[in-house]
Design a protein around this motif. Structure first.
Motif, short mmCIF file in Angstrom:
data_model
loop_
_atom_site.label_atom_id
_atom_site.label_comp_id
_atom_site.label_asym_id
_atom_site.label_seq_id
_atom_site.Cartn_x
_atom_site.Cartn_y
_atom_site.Cartn_z
N PRO A 62 0.70 -1.05 0.11
CA PRO A 62 -0.11 0.30 -0.22
C PRO A 62 0.96 1.22 0.26
CG PRO A 62 -1.11 -1.98 1.41
CD PRO A 62 0.46 -2.34 0.89
N ALA A 63 2.10 0.93 0.41
CA ALA A 63 3.27 2.54 0.64
C ALA A 63 2.15 3.38 -1.05
CB ALA A 63 4.37 2.42 0.37
N LEU A 64 2.46 2.06 -2.18
CA LEU A 64 2.83 2.42 -3.57
C LEU A 64 1.67 3.60 -3.66
CD1 LEU A 64 2.86 2.33 -6.80
CD2 LEU A 64 0.96 0.63 -6.64
N LEU A 65 0.73 4.39 -2.71
CA LEU A 65 -0.10 4.95 -2.97
C LEU A 65 0.30 5.75 -2.77
CD1 LEU A 65 -3.74 2.56 -1.83
CD2 LEU A 65 -1.99 2.71 -4.40
N ASP A 66 0.28 6.22 -1.49
CA ASP A 66 1.33 7.30 -1.26
C ASP A 66 2.61 8.39 -1.90
OD1 ASP A 66 1.16 9.68 1.32
OD2 ASP A 66 2.62 8.84 2.18
N ALA A 67 3.78 7.00 -2.20
CA ALA A 67 4.60 7.17 -2.56
C ALA A 67 4.63 8.27 -4.01
CB ALA A 67 5.53 6.12 -3.31
N PHE A 68 6.06 9.43 -3.78
CA PHE A 68 5.51 10.31 -4.56
C PHE A 68 6.43 10.13 -5.61
CE2 PHE A 68 9.68 12.35 -2.26
CZ PHE A 68 9.70 11.94 -2.94
N ALA A 69 7.13 9.48 -5.41
CA ALA A 69 8.19 8.60 -6.84
C ALA A 69 8.78 7.25 -5.93
CB ALA A 69 9.15 9.98 -6.76
N LEU A 70 9.54 6.69 -6.33
CA LEU A 70 10.71 5.12 -6.60
C LEU A 70 11.98 5.86 -6.77
CD1 LEU A 70 10.74 2.15 -5.73
CD2 LEU A 70 10.78 1.55 -7.72
N ALA A 71 12.84 5.62 -5.95
CA ALA A 71 14.40 5.82 -5.56
C ALA A 71 14.85 4.51 -5.85
CB ALA A 71 14.80 6.73 -4.52
N LEU A 72 15.69 4.75 -7.35
CA LEU A 72 16.54 3.81 -7.75
C LEU A 72 17.86 3.99 -7.73
CD1 LEU A 72 14.29 2.26 -10.57
CD2 LEU A 72 14.47 1.14 -9.22
N ILE A 73 18.78 3.15 -7.68
CA ILE A 73 20.05 3.56 -7.49
C ILE A 73 20.66 1.98 -7.87
CG2 ILE A 73 22.18 3.00 -5.82
CD1 ILE A 73 19.60 4.85 -3.46
N GLY A 74 21.66 1.84 -8.51
CA GLY A 74 22.43 0.07 -9.52
C GLY A 74 23.48 0.93 -10.44
N THR A 75 23.97 -0.28 -10.57
CA THR A 75 25.57 -0.28 -10.85
C THR A 75 25.48 -1.93 -12.10
OG1 THR A 75 27.60 0.81 -11.31
CG2 THR A 75 27.05 -0.71 -9.74
N ALA A 76 25.83 -1.71 -12.90
CA ALA A 76 25.63 -2.53 -13.88
C ALA A 76 27.04 -2.60 -14.64
CB ALA A 76 25.34 -3.58 -14.30
N GLY A 77 27.91 -4.39 -15.23
CA GLY A 77 28.78 -4.46 -16.20
C GLY A 77 27.54 -4.89 -17.36
N GLY A 78 29.16 -5.20 -18.18
CA GLY A 78 27.74 -5.87 -19.71
C GLY A 78 28.21 -6.93 -19.49
N PRO A 79 27.58 -7.85 -20.55
CA PRO A 79 26.97 -9.23 -20.05
C PRO A 79 28.36 -10.56 -20.58
CG PRO A 79 26.57 -8.41 -22.37
CD PRO A 79 26.96 -6.62 -22.18
N VAL A 80 27.88 -11.43 -19.21
CA VAL A 80 29.07 -12.60 -18.75
C VAL A 80 28.35 -13.53 -19.13
CG1 VAL A 80 30.16 -10.80 -17.06
CG2 VAL A 80 27.94 -12.13 -16.33
N TYR A 81 27.45 -13.47 -20.28
CA TYR A 81 26.82 -15.19 -20.79
C TYR A 81 28.32 -16.06 -20.83
CZ TYR A 81 22.59 -11.96 -21.93
OH TYR A 81 22.24 -11.61 -21.99
N PRO A 82 28.29 -17.18 -20.82
CA PRO A 82 29.14 -18.25 -20.74
C PRO A 82 29.06 -18.24 -21.72
CG PRO A 82 27.01 -19.20 -19.33
CD PRO A 82 26.66 -17.91 -19.90
N GLY A 83 30.68 -17.99 -22.74
CA GLY A 83 31.37 -18.02 -23.61
C GLY A 83 30.95 -16.88 -25.09
N CYS A 84 30.14 -16.03 -24.53
CA CYS A 84 30.10 -14.58 -24.97
C CYS A 84 31.55 -13.78 -24.94
CB CYS A 84 29.11 -14.04 -23.90
SG CYS A 84 29.19 -12.42 -22.88
N GLY A 85 32.76 -13.84 -24.04
CA GLY A 85 34.37 -13.17 -23.57
C GLY A 85 33.81 -12.49 -22.65
N GLY A 86 32.45 -12.28 -22.14
CA GLY A 86 32.65 -11.62 -21.07
C GLY A 86 33.00 -11.48 -20.06
N ARG A 87 33.42 -10.65 -19.14
CA ARG A 87 34.16 -11.15 -17.24
C ARG A 87 33.25 -10.72 -16.52
NH1 ARG A 87 38.01 -9.78 -14.59
NH2 ARG A 87 39.58 -8.20 -16.83
N VAL A 88 33.68 -10.57 -15.40
CA VAL A 88 33.35 -10.28 -13.93
C VAL A 88 34.39 -9.33 -13.30
CG1 VAL A 88 32.20 -9.77 -12.00
CG2 VAL A 88 31.24 -11.44 -13.35
N ASP A 89 34.45 -8.07 -13.24
CA ASP A 89 35.88 -8.01 -12.53
C ASP A 89 35.36 -7.68 -10.90
OD1 ASP A 89 37.93 -6.20 -11.07
OD2 ASP A 89 36.74 -3.92 -12.37
#
Length: 595
Positions: A483-510
């Motif tokens: 129910p907090a949705l109804l009174d919220a004026f916005a959703l604060a979003l914070i995130g960070t990401a790297g590129g694809p790391v599907y097996p075999g695609c050549g990407g890796r996780v740092d």
């Protein structure tokens, strides 16, 4: 929130620990079986399932691990969400640091009908298999993939049918027929918008990212750019066809299986069954849709905090209404970025709305406009028309570049960076309307600026319904979303990401870089928590490691959701990460937890 809702919440919350304890003590089925272990179906068993689903049983493979030509095509299309969605061995997010990776299932049913889905569900129940379902495959939490599982892939079930006068099956006498659209489980929002808006001249409340699956977004209580006008996507659900754990195909609505129907409106369908079709209310189309953007940078911290407070006041007074949605972003270099959409306004009226803020910026020293205000409006019917953008604004969109791709396949260029991304950290919080009051707005601005030191903070204004029309509020209140949705004026979003790391695609996780990113997200979130400690949040865009998730996602609705889960899936066939009832299962969904 209405007083009666507060009262219901206060009564339900103290009971939650008791409900969870009872759930944990309930008898559960035994552990799931894996390939090569006792109980795994033999060849004859799989042959019978294949026959039951018309030969559409196979082993899903990652195209990045295929032959040279297959891998080359996959690499060329790695940022094409339509291609990724057409690969049963891939998901749109390639993983989350410290949590999960995109890994194909052991077997897959490429369903084309509810009968195929029912056959797969019954097979999984009989043989104690881990079961997952994938339509769009956009889950940040990896709920549409699991190693050693049986996948029900609904991509081919993408039919879209318009109704001039829809009445739910078995509806009570006097139910008024209304315009609607029925959408198959594999359809994306661009499929729905193309049929409903571009060709039908109506509007359906859906997601902003066009390659997201309709079913997952609706049942997760999702939002789109214009939710401030029309409510959450779940609020428009009129009826659903769903296969439950007993293998039964049910048609549910407000009069048939009403508790299950309500649970599908924001409770995440993958905890309760597999939705094969849903019907959504459509709305009259506004005259115009449009977008507006600009950037301004402050010279000092004091000026930065003053700008943040002023933009919150401006939002409160001029933008917190049905016309506006999307994002106001606070960045660590003291830059405020505006990327908003609007409906029902001309370009001139939209631009004029912002003039008081622009005047304030001009009148106060220490601010530099990095990108001047730009506004664009168009007939609403053209907003998802790929041909319109090809002709008038090709730089705004990205297309499905494959030969013979459907002509309507497009996405907003800004969403392309999410295709295949590997999340390092993510967090969100609904921001209550009280923070816009004059007695709190300076504190709110200070906290936002403090959070942005660590990581950019986006206020997604359309993902909070404070300021929405009464009918949108009422319809959204009748869902399982917190129910907090109804009174919220916005959703604060914070995130960070790297590129694809599907097996075999050549990407890796740092690993060190990902760890630093996750820490920065956490520090930014902690800075916001000064404002909203233990904030409720949106289940589909939040921290994988969300603490007290039952309360954060559903709050006072959780006991009802859990009771519905126990009624329709008593043995826990449907398990997803932090889904209803998942507290009784191991993190990988293979082993029941004892009391």
């Amino acid at each position: 929130m209405k007083r009666r809702d507060c009262l219901k919440a206060s009564l339900a919350l103290p009971l939650l620990p008791l409900v969870l304890k009872a759930a944990a003590a309930a008898p559960l089925a035994g552990p799931r079986v894996r390939p090569g272990t006792a109980g795994w179906p033999d060849r004859a068993d799989w042959t019978r399932l294949s026959q039951a689903v018309g030969g559409r049983l196979s082993v899903p493979q990652s195209p990045f691990l295929g032959d040279a030509a297959t891998r080359a095509e996959a690499l060329a299309q790695i940022h094409n969400p339509f291609y990724i969605g057409d690969q049963p061995g891939l998901t749109q997010t390639s993983g989350y640091f410290g949590a999960w990776r995109s890994v194909p299932s052991a077997q897959m049913v490429a369903a084309t009908s509810s009968a195929d889905v029912a056959a797969a569900v019954s097979f999984a129940r009989t043989h104690r298999l881990r079961l997952v379902v994938k339509g769009g495959g956009h889950s940040y939490h990896g709920t549409s993939c699991a190693p050693d599982s049986l996948l029900v892939w609904t991509r081919a079930m993408n039919q879209v049918q318009l109704h001039d006068a829809f009445v739910p099956q078995g509806a009570r006498a006097g139910t008024v027929a209304q315009p609607a659209v029925s959408v198959g489980a594999g359809a994306m929002w661009i499929d729905a918008y193309n049929a409903v808006t571009t060709h039908g001249g109506r509007y359906v409340q859906g997601g902003g990212c066009t390659s997201v699956g309709v079913t997952g977004l609706v049942t997760g209580g999702g939002f789109g750019s214009f939710s401030k006008a029309f409510g959450s996507a779940a609020a428009s659900l009129l009826e659903a066809e769903v296969v439950t754990a007993d293998g039964r195909v049910r048609v549910v609505n407000a009069d048939n299986d009403p508790d299950l129907f309500w649970a599908l409106k924001g409770g995440c369908a993958a905890s309760f069954g597999i939705v094969t079709r849903m019907t959504l209310k459509t709305h009259a189309l506004p005259d115009t849709f449009g977008g507006l953007s600009f950037k301004v940078q402050a010279s000092t911290e004091e000026q930065w905090r003053a700008l943040a407070a002023q933009v919150l006041r401006f939002y409160r007074d001029r933008l917190c209404n049905a016309h506006w949605g999307e994002q106001i972003t606070f960045a660590g270099d003291r830059t405020l970025s505006i990327s908003m959409v609007f409906q029902g306004l001309s370009r001139e009226a939209a631009a004029a709305t912002w003039q008081p803020l622009l005047d304030w910026i001009t009148e106060n020293p220490g601010y530099t406009v990095r990108e001047p205000l730009q506004a664009l409006a168009m007939p609403a019917r053209d907003f998802w028309d790929a041909d319109f953008f090809r002709q008038h604004a090709p730089a705004i969109i990205a297309e499905d570049t494959r030969a013979n791709a459907p002509a309507h396949h497009m996405l907003w260029k800004g969403d392309q960076g999410q295709v295949g991304w590997f999340l390092h950290g993510y967090a969100s919080a609904w921001m209550p309307s009280a923070l816009l009051g004059e007695d709190q707005v300076v504190a709110a601005a200070t906290a936002l600026c403090a959070a942005a030191v660590h990581m950019d903070v986006g206020l997604h204004c359309n993902k909070g319904l404070f300021g929405a029309p009464a009918d949108a509020i009422a319809a959204s209140a009748d869902t399982a979303t917190h129910p907090a949705l109804l009174d919220a004026f916005a959703l604060a979003l914070i995130g960070t990401a790297g590129g694809p790391v599907y097996p075999g695609c050549g990407g890796r996780v740092d690993d060190p870089g990902a760890r630093r990113g996750a820490l920065r997200v956490r520090r930014a979130y902690d800075a916001l928590s000064v404002l909203v400690p233990k904030a409720p949040t949106y289940v589909s865009e939040c921290d994988y490691f969300q603490a007290d998730w039952q309360q954060a996602f559903w709050g006072p609705h959780y006991p009802r959701l859990l009771a519905t889960k126990q009624r329709y899936d008593p043995d826990g066939l449907f398990v997803i990460h932090h889904g209803v009832g998942s507290e009784t299962w191991s993190a990988d969904g293979f082993a029941p937890r004892s009391g």
